[in-house]
Scaffold this motif. Structure first.
Motif, PDB file in Angstrom:
ATOM      1  N   ALA A 464       0.813  -1.218   0.000  1.00 50.43           N
ATOM      2  CA  ALA A 464       0.000   0.000   0.000  1.00 50.43           C
ATOM      3  C   ALA A 464       0.840   1.258   0.000  1.00 50.43           C
ATOM      4  N   GLU A 465       1.994   1.209   0.653  1.00 54.48           N
ATOM      5  CA  GLU A 465       2.849   2.398   0.740  1.00 54.48           C
ATOM      6  C   GLU A 465       3.269   2.913  -0.632  1.00 54.48           C
ATOM      7  N   ALA A 466       3.380   2.014  -1.605  1.00 55.20           N
ATOM      8  CA  ALA A 466       3.830   2.414  -2.938  1.00 55.20           C
ATOM      9  C   ALA A 466       2.709   3.016  -3.783  1.00 55.20           C
ATOM     10  N   PHE A 467       1.453   2.896  -3.328  1.00 57.02           N
ATOM     11  CA  PHE A 467       0.334   3.316  -4.175  1.00 57.02           C
ATOM     12  C   PHE A 467      -0.612   4.286  -3.475  1.00 57.02           C
ATOM     13  N   THR A 468      -0.179   4.830  -2.342  1.00 57.96           N
ATOM     14  CA  THR A 468      -1.037   5.741  -1.572  1.00 57.96           C
ATOM     15  C   THR A 468      -1.439   6.970  -2.371  1.00 57.96           C
ATOM     16  N   HIS A 469      -0.572   7.449  -3.246  1.00 58.70           N
ATOM     17  CA  HIS A 469      -0.842   8.689  -3.973  1.00 58.70           C
ATOM     18  C   HIS A 469      -1.371   8.449  -5.380  1.00 58.70           C
ATOM     19  N   SER A 470      -1.727   7.218  -5.701  1.00 58.95           N
ATOM     20  CA  SER A 470      -2.296   6.943  -7.027  1.00 58.95           C
ATOM     21  C   SER A 470      -3.668   7.598  -7.152  1.00 58.95           C
ATOM     22  N   ARG A 471      -3.981   8.039  -8.362  1.00 57.87           N
ATOM     23  CA  ARG A 471      -5.289   8.653  -8.599  1.00 57.87           C
ATOM     24  C   ARG A 471      -6.273   7.675  -9.219  1.00 57.87           C
ATOM     25  N   ASP A 472      -5.733   6.651  -9.891  1.00 61.77           N
ATOM     26  CA  ASP A 472      -6.583   5.697 -10.601  1.00 61.77           C
ATOM     27  C   ASP A 472      -6.026   4.291 -10.426  1.00 61.77           C
ATOM     28  N   PHE A 473      -6.915   3.297 -10.530  1.00 61.63           N
ATOM     29  CA  PHE A 473      -6.535   1.894 -10.439  1.00 61.63           C
ATOM     30  C   PHE A 473      -7.365   1.108 -11.440  1.00 61.63           C
ATOM     31  N   LEU A 474      -6.770   0.036 -11.964  1.00 62.17           N
ATOM     32  CA  LEU A 474      -7.489  -0.893 -12.831  1.00 62.17           C
ATOM     33  C   LEU A 474      -7.383  -2.282 -12.215  1.00 62.17           C
ATOM     34  N   TYR A 475      -8.524  -2.965 -12.055  1.00 63.44           N
ATOM     35  CA  TYR A 475      -8.570  -4.322 -11.512  1.00 63.44           C
ATOM     36  C   TYR A 475      -9.022  -5.275 -12.611  1.00 63.44           C
ATOM     37  N   LEU A 476      -8.308  -6.395 -12.764  1.00 66.48           N
ATOM     38  CA  LEU A 476      -8.605  -7.352 -13.822  1.00 66.48           C
ATOM     39  C   LEU A 476      -8.867  -8.744 -13.246  1.00 66.48           C
ATOM     40  N   GLY A 477      -9.826  -9.441 -13.843  1.00 70.88           N
ATOM     41  CA  GLY A 477     -10.098 -10.823 -13.469  1.00 70.88           C
ATOM     42  C   GLY A 477     -10.860 -11.515 -14.575  1.00 70.88           C
ATOM     43  N   ARG A 478     -10.845 -12.848 -14.543  1.00 69.94           N
ATOM     44  CA  ARG A 478     -11.589 -13.624 -15.549  1.00 69.94           C
ATOM     45  C   ARG A 478     -12.430 -14.661 -14.823  1.00 69.94           C
ATOM     46  N   GLY A 479     -13.468 -15.124 -15.522  1.00 73.82           N
ATOM     47  CA  GLY A 479     -14.335 -16.143 -14.941  1.00 73.82           C
ATOM     48  C   GLY A 479     -14.971 -15.644 -13.658  1.00 73.82           C
ATOM     49  N   SER A 480     -15.070 -16.535 -12.680  1.00 76.12           N
ATOM     50  CA  SER A 480     -15.725 -16.165 -11.418  1.00 76.12           C
ATOM     51  C   SER A 480     -14.927 -15.147 -10.619  1.00 76.12           C
ATOM     52  N   ASN A 481     -13.698 -14.852 -11.039  1.00 76.45           N
ATOM     53  CA  ASN A 481     -12.912 -13.819 -10.364  1.00 76.45           C
ATOM     54  C   ASN A 481     -13.064 -12.444 -11.009  1.00 76.45           C
ATOM     55  N   PHE A 482     -13.772 -12.366 -12.135  1.00 73.36           N
ATOM     56  CA  PHE A 482     -14.082 -11.050 -12.692  1.00 73.36           C
ATOM     57  C   PHE A 482     -14.938 -10.231 -11.724  1.00 73.36           C
ATOM     58  N   PRO A 483     -16.006 -10.824 -11.128  1.00 71.80           N
ATOM     59  CA  PRO A 483     -16.755 -10.038 -10.130  1.00 71.80           C
ATOM     60  C   PRO A 483     -15.918  -9.643  -8.919  1.00 71.80           C
ATOM     61  N   ILE A 484     -14.897 -10.443  -8.594  1.00 68.05           N
ATOM     62  CA  ILE A 484     -14.022 -10.087  -7.471  1.00 68.05           C
ATOM     63  C   ILE A 484     -13.168  -8.876  -7.834  1.00 68.05           C
ATOM     64  N   ALA A 485     -12.794  -8.755  -9.106  1.00 69.23           N
ATOM     65  CA  ALA A 485     -12.105  -7.543  -9.555  1.00 69.23           C
ATOM     66  C   ALA A 485     -13.018  -6.331  -9.389  1.00 69.23           C
ATOM     67  N   LEU A 486     -14.291  -6.496  -9.721  1.00 65.56           N
ATOM     68  CA  LEU A 486     -15.246  -5.408  -9.522  1.00 65.56           C
ATOM     69  C   LEU A 486     -15.364  -5.042  -8.046  1.00 65.56           C
TER      70      LEU A 486
END
Length: 614
Positions: A464-486
């Motif tokens: 988390a320390e490396a991404f505290t100042h990020s403004r945007d994020f993209l989460y990726l998943g496939r199959g039943s893990n696509f909803p987990i990305a959401l």
């Protein structure tokens, strides 16, 4: 899921019980009650609603002088919230009372046996059987012996406090798979409580009971023994240095973090008593539909909002794969505003933590009006959705105070997986081998999750320390893990206020890949499942464009370090349980980033726990 307080000593007991219950009201708040000894008899007062109702009732009571008593605040599991179902519960004579936290799995059988022997029940609760069971063993005049004998017949989880007019100089406390802690106060006072906050106004000297331990509290003395063998157990008194706010959170900084760590127990509570450990068969008597009706179902429609909608999306993969039935997933706020094709052959499953979500409730009512069978998945017994559905599968997550849902989500997934196994058995679409394999994996999941949580917190805190100042994020998943990305993206948005989007990994090249640069972190879920190679290919596309990658993958995956800047490892488990296990590091990462950013984690801006307006 409920709060217990008990006291014996030189002080007046009623104010102590009420103060303790106030500090435990976060554990349950649909009814409350107290009992104490006055004039050699038990005085019992109960009220439906929040604790204030009980306080108003007690203000009218004159005979309150007592130095021993029990209190309870309830989160309903068996029986709707009401005065009759509120604790304490008594035996036929009214001379013995019990307060209880937990679930008595075999209470149906015990209740029938007790009624057959002439016992009269006054409530719908599982707790009341405990009072009647103990009553049957009181002939010898020994309360401790009676409690030990009675509990030999009980299956399930319990933390109980017992008070008997026949021995009004003692309280008996027992723990088994539900928390119970003793407080040792100056002046000889002894207390018991479900959690430390109730004890802190009077002492910071505590004794933690372990499973299957029984304690006897008297004025100026206390003793702990094994429930089974009755042998004395030497216990260490520990000094608690928390402040009151920390104590309510059991030492965690925020309720959200506490609730993330409560997930193993909450998942266990959700499948306990429903899943046969030998065969993987599932019993759902509360579903409200018989086998004939279930076999006539031609389609399932899952209706939910927010995090619950993500649970529904996961369930679509499970139900279509193992039950072989078409499944639609609707956002509840959109469900009513299209032409619905519903009739008696469609099962509609509204999913709601609170049971009061306005859009979900409106969809339920319309579905019923059109003749569909409605089976709710909900965490709150007696809520509007559960009252209006034909049947309900309750999630036993307990109170969830943090606005961003964590344990309620994984319990919804657990309930939906149980529904999948149940329908697969009823409709004969799932082999016994597959059902048993998934069932056994689910049985092992709580212990696995509990073991991994501390390590996962350390890993996510570092990342988390490396991404505290990020403004945007993209989460990726496939199959039943696509909803987990959401769901992971939603958690980050909710509590850290960082813009985040979840995408099906295969959709990356259809637009989102244009956003990839050093300022857009990409988190990808890559369990060793049937689409693993596809996900790795998609992650390689991000790497080729100099993207910053966080990979959540199974331990031992040699591709991880080569591809990703940061790696979070999760133990290997049955493929169908990956969504439940893989969401945990996403919850923790969102929490750690939000905490570092100084955000109000438990009460993020503009959000409410239960959305009761459209």
């Amino acid at each position: 899921m409920c709060g217990i307080v008990g006291y014996i000593g030189q002080r007046h007991v009623v104010p102590i019980l009420l103060e303790g219950l106030k500090r435990l009201e976060y554990r349950g708040y649909d009814s409350a009650g107290v009992v104490y000894v006055h004039g050699g008899k038990l005085q019992k007062y109960r009220a439906a609603g929040k604790l204030g109702k009980l306080e108003e009732l007690l203000e009218t009571v004159r005979d309150r002088d007592s130095h021993i008593g029990l209190g309870h605040t309830r989160w309903a599991t068996h029986g709707a919230p009401s005065e009759l179902n509120a604790h304490p519960h008594c035996d036929c004579s009214g001379d013995l009372v019990v307060v209880h936290n937990g679930i008595i799995e075999n209470y149906h059988t015990l209740r029938e046996e007790l009624q057959g022997r002439g016992h009269v029940f006054c409530s719908e609760t599982d707790t009341e059987v405990l009072a009647h069971l103990i009553e049957e063993h009181l002939g010898g005049g020994d309360l401790v012996k009676a409690v030990r004998q009675a509990l030999k017949k009980v299956e399930g989880s319990y933390a109980i406090g017992v008070l008997w007019a026949g021995q009004p100089d003692r309280l008996v406390a027992v723990r088994n798979q539900s928390p119970l802690v003793l407080g040792i106060a100056e002046g000889g006072g002894c207390l018991m409580a479900s959690d430390i906050p109730a004890l802190l106004p009077y002492t910071n000297q505590v004794v933690f009971l372990e499973d299957r331990e029984l304690a006897v509290l008297k004025q100026g003395e206390w003793q702990v023994m094994g429930l089974g063998n009755g042998r004395k157990v030497v216990k260490e008194i520990k000094t608690i240095e928390w402040n009151a706010a920390m104590a309510e959170k059991a030492g965690y900084r925020h309720f959200m973090l506490k609730e993330i760590f409560e997930q193993p127990q909450a998942i266990l509570n959700t499948f306990r008593g429903r899943l046969d450990p030998e065969t993987g068969k599932v019993q759902l008597p509360e579903i409200g539909l018989n086998a004939v009706e279930l076999k006539k179902i031609s389609r399932i429609s899952l209706v939910a909002c927010g995090t619950s909608w993500h649970a529904a999306l996961v369930a679509k993969y499970w139900l279509e794969k193992w039950v072989g039935i078409p499944v639609e997933v609707d956002i509840a706020s959109e469900f009513r505003y299209r032409r619905l094709l519903l009739d008696e052959t469609v099962m509609v499953v509204p999913i709601s933590q609170s049971g009061e979500t306005a859009d979900t409730l409106a969809g339920l009512r319309l579905a019923k009006k059109m003749g569909a069978k409605v089976i709710a998945i909900c965490n709150v017994l007696g809520s509007t959705i559960t009252r209006e559905a034909h049947g309900t599968i309750y999630t036993h997550a307990g109170p969830e105070i943090g606005v961003a849902s964590t344990k309620a989500f994984t319990c919804q997934l657990t309930a939906l997986l149980l529904l999948t196994l149940f329908l697969g058995e009823v409709r004969k679409t799932m082999s016994a081998k597959n059902r048993k394999a998934i069932g056994h994996a689910l049985l092992e999941l709580p212990a696995l999750m509990e073991q991994e949580l501390p390590r996962l917190q350390e890993e996510t805190a570092r990342i988390a320390e490396a991404f505290t100042h990020s403004r945007d994020f993209l989460y990726l998943g496939r199959g039943s893990n696509f909803p987990i990305a959401l769901e992971g993206a939603l958690k980050l948005k909710e509590i850290s206020y960082i813009h985040a989007e979840g995408y099906a990994a295969g959709e990356l090249k259809h637009g989102p890949i244009a956003l990839i640069d050093r300022d857009m972190p990409v988190l990808a879920l890559a369990p060793k499942d049937s689409v693993y190679e596809k996900v790795i290919s998609n992650v390689e596309e991000v790497k080729a464009r100099n993207g910053r990658i966080i990979l959540v993958a199974n331990a031992g995956d040699k591709n991880c370090r080569r591809i990703a800047e940061q790696v979070i490892t999760v133990p290997l488990c049955h493929e169908e349980l990956n969504p439940i296990l893989f969401v945990v590091p996403l919850q923790l990462l969102a929490y750690e980033i939000a905490n570092l950013r100084g955000c109000d984690v438990d009460q993020p801006r503009n959000l409410a726990k239960s959305v009761t307006v459209e």
